[in-house]
Design an enzyme around this catalytic site. Sequence first.
Site, mmCIF file in Angstrom:
data_model
loop_
_atom_site.group_PDB
_atom_site.id
_atom_site.type_symbol
_atom_site.label_atom_id
_atom_site.label_comp_id
_atom_site.label_asym_id
_atom_site.label_seq_id
_atom_site.Cartn_x
_atom_site.Cartn_y
_atom_site.Cartn_z
ATOM 1 N N GLU A 178 0.834 -1.205 0.000
ATOM 2 C CA GLU A 178 0.000 0.000 0.000
ATOM 3 C C GLU A 178 0.864 1.248 0.000
ATOM 4 O O GLU A 178 1.920 1.296 0.654
ATOM 5 C CB GLU A 178 -0.899 0.059 1.241
ATOM 6 C CG GLU A 178 -1.787 -1.137 1.446
ATOM 7 C CD GLU A 178 -3.106 -1.050 0.707
ATOM 8 O OE1 GLU A 178 -3.395 0.022 0.129
ATOM 9 O OE2 GLU A 178 -3.845 -2.049 0.717
ATOM 10 N N THR A 179 0.395 2.262 -0.718
ATOM 11 C CA THR A 179 0.929 3.617 -0.599
ATOM 12 C C THR A 179 -0.186 4.519 -0.105
ATOM 13 O O THR A 179 -1.287 4.522 -0.660
ATOM 14 C CB THR A 179 1.467 4.136 -1.945
ATOM 15 O OG1 THR A 179 2.573 3.320 -2.365
ATOM 16 C CG2 THR A 179 1.937 5.578 -1.818
#
Length: 262
Positions: A46-47
């Site tokens: 995830e970002t």
Amino acid sequence: MKLPIYQIDAFTDEIFGGNPACVVPLQDWLPDELLLKIAKENAVAETAFFVMGKSSIHLRWFTPDLEMDLCGHATLATAYVLKVHLDYEPEVIVFDTLSGELKVECHADMLTLDFPTREPVRAELPQAIKEAISTQPDAVLVARDYVLVYPSQSMVENIQIDRHKFDEIDLGTGGVIVTSKGTQCDFVSRFFTPQATILEDPVTGSAHCSLIPYWSKKLNKQDLVAMQLSDRKGTLYCHNNGKRVQISGKARTFMVGHIWVD
């Protein structure tokens, strides 16, 4: 355009443990297509992107493949960046997200997520999932994610996924959780996402929105310690609060830098 970026290992107190998340502070929102490209380039589960508001912080999460409606480890990582690197003073951080208002309380080196409960209900195991997993569960439930319950931790540790068959499944933003009672904690889990760049998520905070209410009832406990048994492993300290769950953990900084986009 020069943007700051932080890579944080969440739900661990050791570098190279837990779940890595990239955190990118923004002054204003960039086009969604660009956000997704940045997330894909970062190549972690995830970002998180955030924009500071007057009373809350607008937070969004992207995998290398799509935008998520809820992400625990990247929320914890964002709170850690705000406190440790950006000198954010309030002890309670309020995020505005696709899953509504989310709060993170910061006490010393422990961060506590306040998330909505996603209590799973009994379900039939889809044939596609049944054919893709090496061992069949004792019980099947579903909320956003399918929850497959096994009788022992060793079965969770040793489960195998047929990636070819698994990727024929379309669960939208959901995944498949495999779980059991733990030998050195209250419960353990692993998390798999079909059609995703990263098949097994190292530590999945949002999955515990379903796991906490299930195991709280099963074990007749409100406070539980959980471990996610990926190669990186992670520890989550959990509390069942009815319609909300609290998920606590630590984090460490792996990298601080900048990215450049045209």
